[in-house]
Design a protein around this motif. Structure first.
Motif, PDB file in Angstrom:
ATOM      1  N   THR A 163     -23.810 -14.704 -20.940  1.00  8.64           N
ATOM      2  CA  THR A 163     -22.570 -14.237 -21.551  1.00  8.64           C
ATOM      3  C   THR A 163     -22.622 -12.760 -21.917  1.00  8.64           C
ATOM      4  O   THR A 163     -21.576 -12.119 -22.015  1.00  8.64           O
ATOM      5  CB  THR A 163     -22.238 -15.035 -22.825  1.00  8.64           C
ATOM      6  N   ARG A 219     -18.504  -7.954 -17.659  1.00  9.55           N
ATOM      7  CA  ARG A 219     -18.462  -9.344 -18.099  1.00  9.55           C
ATOM      8  C   ARG A 219     -18.508 -10.264 -16.890  1.00  9.55           C
ATOM      9  O   ARG A 219     -17.998  -9.906 -15.819  1.00  9.55           O
ATOM     10  CB  ARG A 219     -17.151  -9.625 -18.854  1.00  9.55           C
ATOM     11  N   GLU A 240      -9.856 -12.638 -20.696  1.00  6.60           N
ATOM     12  CA  GLU A 240     -10.011 -13.255 -22.026  1.00  6.60           C
ATOM     13  C   GLU A 240      -8.713 -13.910 -22.474  1.00  6.60           C
ATOM     14  O   GLU A 240      -8.719 -14.936 -23.154  1.00  6.60           O
ATOM     15  CB  GLU A 240     -10.430 -12.194 -23.050  1.00  6.60           C
ATOM     16  N   TRP A 275     -17.898 -17.551 -21.437  1.00  9.33           N
ATOM     17  CA  TRP A 275     -17.112 -16.325 -21.516  1.00  9.33           C
ATOM     18  C   TRP A 275     -15.954 -16.481 -20.541  1.00  9.33           C
ATOM     19  O   TRP A 275     -16.202 -16.796 -19.389  1.00  9.33           O
ATOM     20  CB  TRP A 275     -17.897 -15.046 -21.176  1.00  9.33           C
ATOM     21  N   ASP A 277     -21.687 -16.752 -31.349  1.00  4.46           N
ATOM     22  CA  ASP A 277     -20.267 -16.782 -30.987  1.00  4.46           C
ATOM     23  C   ASP A 277     -19.493 -17.746 -31.877  1.00  4.46           C
ATOM     24  O   ASP A 277     -18.339 -17.487 -32.228  1.00  4.46           O
ATOM     25  CB  ASP A 277     -20.099 -17.180 -29.509  1.00  4.46           C
TER      26      ASP A 277
END
Lengths: 372, 275
Positions: free
Chosen positions: A118, A127, A233, A284, A314
């Motif tokens: 992640t 990412r 995201e 992620w 997280d």
């Protein structure tokens, strides 16, 4: 839609078959437990399907080879276990910054590669989408989703498997999944045909273009990538929850342990305990808002993961002080260090969940009795 | 009549480059681009570039190109070629890139007999970082991290990569050219053509080109060619090291070079060199 029908299959074989169903044409890898069987299946099956599997001389070379294959527009993948993926990180960074749609399999030795997956061990602002199946059936679905999302976002997607998924067998149907979503044309891929035209192509991580063609430059290129990550995201979070409505205790777990936790929570629910669970399917982008909502009315949050505590960071970011967060998992491995430890046991997980729920001390971690 | 310097290869997008005065790399670039064009391969060629001064060519060469990391180009080229077997795939790497960082990759790619061409621009120094020792720097060579010259006892010996690759069964054609004079430039271009032909015949080929780097050698620009032949050229011997699977010894190459030097003298006396 093609389908193999229900068939008893080892997880490694099922993931290789799911990749082929998704149109994967190239795989390169280097043997390493518990990833080896995935490589074996690709080596046997890809040539039969008109693809190529190279037994690379090292993980570095495997990552380089898949970089080349991806540059031609082919669907391509590599993998290893966390240790081997450590060797590939430099190339993964560049592949990501070059916006190539790589699929990576981590058949991990436990869950200690959460940070690596992640956060990444590579350089740069990048990412990877990380999909964490809980069993073979879900792995077949998420493997195909990985190829789809990689093309959709022109970004690597990592499938986080483990020893259990790699080596046990389940009855699964390898049916090609048709995603009802258009994919961008691969008008960036090289095929050699544009040489001498002034329009030849350049696959680069640096934001450069050929002389005479519009070039974003490195700064604008990296800013555009940051915007892409924000868009991912906002739209690609996947998460499963259960029993959260009146939960006093919320347990968060992913992957194979997530399936065990789901089972234990269902059992305790049936016995009247107010316990719920959150199972992140995308590590992620992470389901922070789901975690926040779950913690809102809860009295405590527990994180069950098979490592010293990585995802718990997280979870804390999601909970943001709404409730105390406690790690109830831990390091547990078989005697070789490669496989499943004694903690992945429904009875032991139940004891730990109940201890947290009742404010009792956690039982000690079970020791592995076998020594090499 | 146009002079050579005024003739831009068709596969070059600009007439300018960003290399230092006296750099040999643009001469090598011209050689392989002209070879591709003259063999009619312009619409089949795909380059994979490493990281070094020559990386600026990635933007100015008019062939499809994948920009790889330092050392990784042969593996990237392998992936490209396996997906597009009809294309002509070649790497461009420096000695730091290929022989230091990526030695394993070029060895394995050659051993696999991968149908690609690896091109090495060998100047015996990390030019881009400002003149540091590489695995091909010769004994006695002064660099920024061998200020008193490369000392075999302290720094070890240079790797003669062409000689090493020629020993591998998977390598079909291995040659070492140079760009320190017009004859060498012409000879090197012929090596590129044979290398690409070898690839079309399904074999792995390798062309090493000794290139001048007066900046990284800390010498006046005009002394580059002579310095090169007196230092690098005496250790990394120019010639075709392997043709049709037959490996040539250093002595054979020496003899060949003496004969070719004599031929060049004669050609110059006649007033020109046939390219």
């Amino acid at each position: 839609m093609s389908s193999t029908g229900m068939k008893l299959m080892e997880g490694s074989e099922a993931m290789a078959e799911a990749s082929i169903a998704a149109g994967c044409k190239f795989f390169a890898g280097y043997p390493m437990t518990p990833f080896t069987e995935l490589l074996e299946h690709f080596a046997k099956r890809l040539p039969e399907e008109g693809g190529v599997c190279i037994n690379a001389e090292s993980e570095l070379e495997a990552a380089g080879m898949v970089w080349g294959a991806l540059s031609t527009g082919a669907r391509a993948a590599t993998g290893s276990t966390g240790q081997g993926l450590s060797l590939m990180q430099e190339t993964f960074s560049e592949i990501t910054l070059a916006e190539l749609p790589l699929v990576i399999f981590n058949m991990a030795r436990g869950q200690q590669d959460y940070y690596q997956s992640t956060r990444g061990g590579g350089h740069g602002d990048y990412r990877h989408i990380v999909l964490a199946p809980m069993d073979i059936g879900e792995a077949v679905q998420l493997t195909q989703l990985a190829f789809h999302l990689a093309d959709k976002w022109r970004n690597p997607v990592l499938v986080y498997g483990d020893y259990l998924i790699a080596h046990i067998q389940e009855a699964v149907d390898i049916a090609r999944v048709d995603f009802d979503e258009p994919l961008p044309a691969k008008d960036w891929a090289v095929d050699g045909s544009l040489g001498g035209s002034g329009r030849s192509r350049l696959v680069s991580s640096l934001g450069f273009a050929k002389a005479g063609q519009p070039s974003p430059g490195i700064e604008r290129h990296l800013r555009a990538m940051a915007e892409k990550f924000a868009a991912i995201e906002a739209s690609e979070i996947r998460v499963e929850t259960g029993g959260l409505d009146d939960a006093e205790t919320v347990i968060v777990a992913f992957g194979s342990p997530g399936k065990f936790v789901r089972y234990v929570v269902a059992q305790l629910r049936a016995e009247g305990e107010k316990i719920g669970y959150v199972r992140p399917i995308t590590l992620w982008p992470f389901p922070y808002e789901t975690i926040a909502a779950a913690a809102e009315g809860a009295e405590r949050v527990g994180v069950f993961e098979l490592c010293a505590g990585q995802m718990i960071d997280d979870v804390r970011l999601g909970v943001l002080g709404r409730a105390p967060v406690t790690g109830i998992g831990g390091i547990s491995t078989d005697g070789s260090g490669f496989g499943v430890g004694p903690l992945l046991d429904a009875e032991l997980i139940r004891e730990r969940v109940l201890a947290l729920h009742r404010g009792a001390p956690l039982p000690p971690l079970p020791d592995n009795e076998r020594m090499l | 009549m146009k002079l050579v310097g005024q003739q831009k290869p068709e596969l070059l997008l600009t007439e300018t480059h960003h290399m230092c005065p006296g750099c040999g790399e643009p001469l090598a670039l011209r050689g392989y681009l002209e070879a591709i064009q003259e063999l009619g391969l312009s619409q089949r060629a795909i380059a994979v570039a490493g990281i070094g001064c020559y990386t600026s060519f990635s933007m100015t060469t008019d062939v499809d190109l994948v920009q790889a990391l330092h050392g990784r180009a042969p593996s990237v080229a392998t992936g490209v070629k396996r997906m597009l077997p009809d294309s002509i795939v070649f790497t461009v790497q420096g000695d730091g890139d290929m022989v230091n960082e990526g030695l394993q990759e070029v060895l394995h790619t050659a051993a696999r007999g991968e149908a690609v061409t690896c091109i090495l621009l060998n100047n015996g120094v990390f030019g881009e970082t400002g003149g540091h020792m590489t695995a091909t720097s010769v004994i006695g060579q002064r660099t920024k991290n061998t200020l008193d010259g490369r000392d075999a006892d302290y720094h070890g010996y240079p790797i003669l990569i062409g000689d090493l690759l020629a020993q591998l069964q998977g390598a079909a054609y291995v040659a070492r050219g140079s760009v320190h004079n017009a004859g060498a430039v012409a000879r090197t271009k012929r090596m590129f053509k044979r290398a690409f032909q070898t690839q079309m015949d399904g074999g792995f080929s390798f062309v090493e080109v000794l290139t001048m780097c007066p900046t990284g050698w800390f010498i006046p620009t005009s002394e580059g060619p002579d310095y090169m032949s007196a230092t690098l050229g005496e250790v990394h011997i120019m010639g075709e090291l392997k043709v049709d699977g037959v490996v040539k010894s250093t002595d054979e190459l020496h003899e060949e070079n003496v004969r070719k030097a004599a031929e060049m003298e004669q050609a110059l006396a006649r007033g020109g060199i046939d390219t």
